[in-house]
Design an enzyme around this catalytic site. Structure first.
Site, short mmCIF file in Angstrom:
data_model
loop_
_atom_site.label_atom_id
_atom_site.label_comp_id
_atom_site.label_asym_id
_atom_site.label_seq_id
_atom_site.Cartn_x
_atom_site.Cartn_y
_atom_site.Cartn_z
N TYR A 291 -3.67 2.01 16.01
CA TYR A 291 -2.33 2.28 16.76
C TYR A 291 -2.69 1.63 18.31
CZ TYR A 291 -0.48 3.50 12.54
OH TYR A 291 0.12 2.90 10.99
N ASN B 258 -7.05 1.99 9.64
CA ASN B 258 -6.04 2.10 10.15
C ASN B 258 -6.06 2.58 12.06
OD1 ASN B 258 -4.63 2.44 8.21
ND2 ASN B 258 -4.41 4.21 8.36
N ARG C 138 1.20 -1.50 -0.05
CA ARG C 138 -0.02 -0.01 -0.32
C ARG C 138 0.47 1.20 -0.05
NH1 ARG C 138 -2.09 3.06 4.91
NH2 ARG C 138 -4.03 4.22 3.97
N HIS D 83 -3.02 10.69 0.68
CA HIS D 83 -1.88 10.05 2.04
C HIS D 83 -1.63 12.25 2.46
CE1 HIS D 83 -0.31 7.73 5.23
NE2 HIS D 83 -0.18 8.25 5.76
N GLU E 297 -3.79 -0.04 8.48
CA GLU E 297 -1.74 0.03 8.81
C GLU E 297 -2.51 -0.28 10.44
OE1 GLU E 297 -1.66 4.49 9.69
OE2 GLU E 297 -1.65 4.98 7.46
O1 IFM Z 1 2.54 8.02 9.87
C1 IFM Z 1 1.70 7.58 10.65
C2 IFM Z 1 0.24 7.47 9.33
O2 IFM Z 1 1.36 8.85 7.69
C3 IFM Z 1 -0.48 8.07 9.01
N1 IFM Z 1 -0.90 6.80 10.32
C4 IFM Z 1 -0.54 6.63 12.27
C5 IFM Z 1 0.43 6.65 11.15
C6 IFM Z 1 1.59 6.24 12.89
O3 IFM Z 1 1.31 7.81 13.29
#
Ligand code: IFM
Length: 470
Positions: A307, A305, A87, A131, A371
Site C-alpha cells: 500500500y 500486499n 481471491r 485472513h 493486494e
Molecule cells: O483491509 C486490509 C486487508 O484485510 C489486509 N491488507 C490491508 C487491507 C487494507 O488495510
C-alpha cells in the site's frame, strides 16, 4: 518501453505479459456477515469488535457487505469486470467452529457454491485459508503464541483442501502474518488485542510453522497441478538518510517485519540479527528442532500486499509498539506526498522497489501482487454515480510500477486489486472505503465506482496507458 508495449498516438499501451492474472481480493470477515449462521462460531474478530473502544463506531462484521447472502450478485459483478481471478478467504470458524475436528458441511457448502459460481463465470478461485479470523476457542486455548494453534491450522488446511481441492487450483496459506502477529499480539490494535512483545514473536514463529505444516497438508490433499502460496505484507523501507545509524534502523525493521518471515520460509533459518536484537525479550527456545525445516516447505509463488512505503531513522518511538523492542532504536517518519483516506502516502515506487528486491533476493520464485488499492472518501452523487479519480490515479501509478518491475526482470504473474467491495476495514470499521464497488451499508446496494469501469478496461486491454517518453 518494453518489447510488450504498443505506441498509440501520444500515449503508449503498457502491456502486461499474456496470461497475466487480473483479480480482485476480499476477506471473509470483512464482507460475509452472517456471523452466526450455519454453525459459524465467533472468531477473535467477533470478540474484539464487540469490545468497547476497539473498533471505530463500535462496528462489527455481523452483517458487513452481506456477501454470504449476495454472493451470486457479487460474482456477477466480477464477471462484468472481466477479472480472471478472485481471491477470497475461507472463514475457519465456519469450517471448523471449534478450531478442530471434522468440517461442518454447511460452512463448506457456502464456499463450494462460491467456487462453482466463479468457475461458471470463467473466474479462477484463489483461496486464502487464514485472513485473521481465528476461532475464539483456539484463542482461549492460547492463540497463535501457542504451538498447538499451528498444528490445528494444518488440520484445518487439510479438511478444507479435501472439500474444495478438486475445484480450487490456487491456495494461499496465510494473509499478512505480520499484521496478525504484531498488531494482534504486539500493540493490540487488531484482534485479539494483546500487547506483549514476547507473544508477538512467538506468534510470528507459529505462523511460519503453521504455514509450512499447511503446505505439506495441502500437497497431500490437492491434485499435483495445484499452486500453493503465502501472502506477506512486506514493508518497503527507506532510510531518512544514508547515515550508518539510519541504515541500521532499516536493518532492524527489515528483520522484524520482512526477514522474520522470508528467512524461515525461503531459507529455513531465523535472521540472526533479529535473534540478537530481541535477546532481552526471548531466547527463541520456543523454536523446536525441525520447525524451520517444516516452515521452508517449497511453495509455488509469493504473494505481496503493498500500500505505501515506510521511512525510518535512528531514534525512538512510542510504546506499546508492534516492533518487538525495535521502537527503542527507530523512529518512523511520514513519507512526503499525497495521502489516502487511511493517511497512507501514495508512493508507487515502493511497490517497484519491493518487487525488484524480491527479484534479486528470491530468484526463481514467481510473484503475485495479492493486494493493492486505496481508501478514499467516496460517496454517491445525486445521479447515483461514484466518481473516484484519486483511486484511478493510485491504481494507474501502481500498475505502471508493476509493469516497470516486470520490464526490469521481476517475475510478476498477477495483480489483485484490494478490494472488490467496500467492507469492514478492521479497527476502522466501515469508515474507510477500499472498494471499486461502493456498498451502501444501510441497503446493501452495490454501485460500481468509476474505478471499476477503468479496471475493466485495463483487464480487457491487458494494459495500462503510459505516456510516450514519460
Ligand atoms: O483491509 C486490509 C486487508 O484485510 C489486509 N491488507 C490491508 C487491507 C487494507 O488495510
Amino acid at each position: 518501453m518494453t518489447a510488450l508495449d504498443t505506441p498509440t498516438g501520444d500515449t503508449t499501451d503498457l502491456r502486461f505479459p499474456s496470461g497475466f492474472r487480473w483479480g480482485t481480493a476480499t476477506a471473509a470477515y470483512q464482507i460475509e456477515g452472517a456471523a452466526t449462521e450455519d454453525g459459524r462460531t465467533p472468531s477473535i474478530w467477533d470478540t474484539f469488535s464487540r469490545t468497547p473502544g476497539k473498533v471505530h463506531n463500535g462496528d462489527t462484521g455481523d452483517i458487513a457487505a452481506d456477501h454470504y447472502h449476495r454472493m451470486s450478485e457479487d460474482v456477477a459483478l466480477m464477471r462484468r469486470l472481466g477479472v480472471t481471478d478472485y481471491r477470497f478467504s475461507v472463514a475457519w470458524p465456519r469450517v471448523q467452529p471449534t478450531g478442530r475436528g471434522p468440517a461442518v458441511q454447511k460452512g463448506l457448502d457456502f464456499y463450494r457454491r462460491l467456487v462453482d459460481e466463479l468457475l461458471d463465470a470463467g473466474i479462477r478461485p484463489v483461496a486464502t485459508l487464514y485472513h485473521w479470523d481465528l476461532p475464539q476457542e483456539l484463542e482461549n486455548a492460547g492463540g497463535w503464541p501457542e504451538r498447538e494453534t499451528a498444528l490445528r491450522f494444518a488440520e484445518y488446511a487439510a479438511v478444507t483442501a479435501d472439500a474444495l481441492g478438486d475445484r480450487v487450483r490456487t491456495w494461499t496459506t496465510l494473509n499478512e502474518p505480520w499484521c496478525a502477529a504484531f498488531l494482534g499480539y504486539g500493540n493490540g490494535v487488531h484482534a485479539p488485542g494483546r500487547t506483549s512483545p514476547l507473544d508477538s514473536l512467538r506468534a510470528a514463529h507459529h505462523f511460519n510453522l503453521a504455514h509450512g505444516l499447511a503446505v505439506r497438508a495441502l500437497r497431500d490433499a490437492l491434485p499435483p497441478a495445484s499452486e500453493v502460496s503465502l501472502t506477506l505484507n512486506l514493508h518497503a523501507l527507506r532510510p531518512l538518510t544514508q547515515s550508518p545509524a539510519d541504515l541500521d534502523a532499516v536493518r532492524r525493521i527489515d528483520a522484524v517485519a520482512n526477514r522474520i518471515f522470508l528467512d524461515p520460509v525461503f531459507r529455513g533459518r531465523l535472521p540472526q540479527d533479529l535473534v540478537r536484537d530481541t535477546a532481552a525479550i526471548t531466547d527463541w527456545s520456543f523454536v523446536r528442532d525441525g520447525d524451520l525445516a517444516a516452515a521452508s516447505a517449497p511453495i509455488d509463488s509469493l504473494g505481496i500486499n503493498y500500500y505505501s512505503p515506510t521511512v525510518v531513522a535512528a531514534g525512538r518511538s512510542e510504546s506499546p509498539s508492534p516492533w518487538a523492542g525495535a521502537e527503542r532504536h527507530v523512529r518512523f517518519l511520514p513519507a512526503p506526498g499525497p495521502r489516502t483516506a487511511m493517511d497512507w502516502p501514495v508512493d508507487a515506487d515502493g511497490l517497484y522497489e519491493l518487487l525488484t528486491r524480491l527479484r534479486d533476493d528470491l530468484p526463481g520464485v514467481p510473484l503475485m501482487v495479492t493486494e493493492n488499492g486505496a481508501a478514499y472518501h467516496d460517496y454517491t452523487d445525486p445521479s447515483g454515480r461514484v466518481h473516484d479519480p484519486e483511486r484511478v490515479a493510485y491504481l494507474h501509478g501502481h500498475l505502471t510500477a508493476v509493469h516497470r518491475a516486470i520490464g526490469d526482470g521481476a517475475d510478476v504473474r498477477g495483480y489483485f486489486l484490494w478490494s472488490l467491495l467496500d467492507n469492514f476495514e478492521w479497527a476502522h470499521g466501515y469508515s474507510k472505503r477500499f472498494g471499486i464497488v461502493h456498498v451502501d451499508f444501510a441497503t446493501q446496494r452495490r454501485t460500481p465506482k468509476d474505478s471499476a469501469g477503468w479496471y475493466a478496461q485495463v483487464i480487457a486491454r491487458n494494459a495500462v496507458e503510459g505516456h510516450r517518453n514519460g
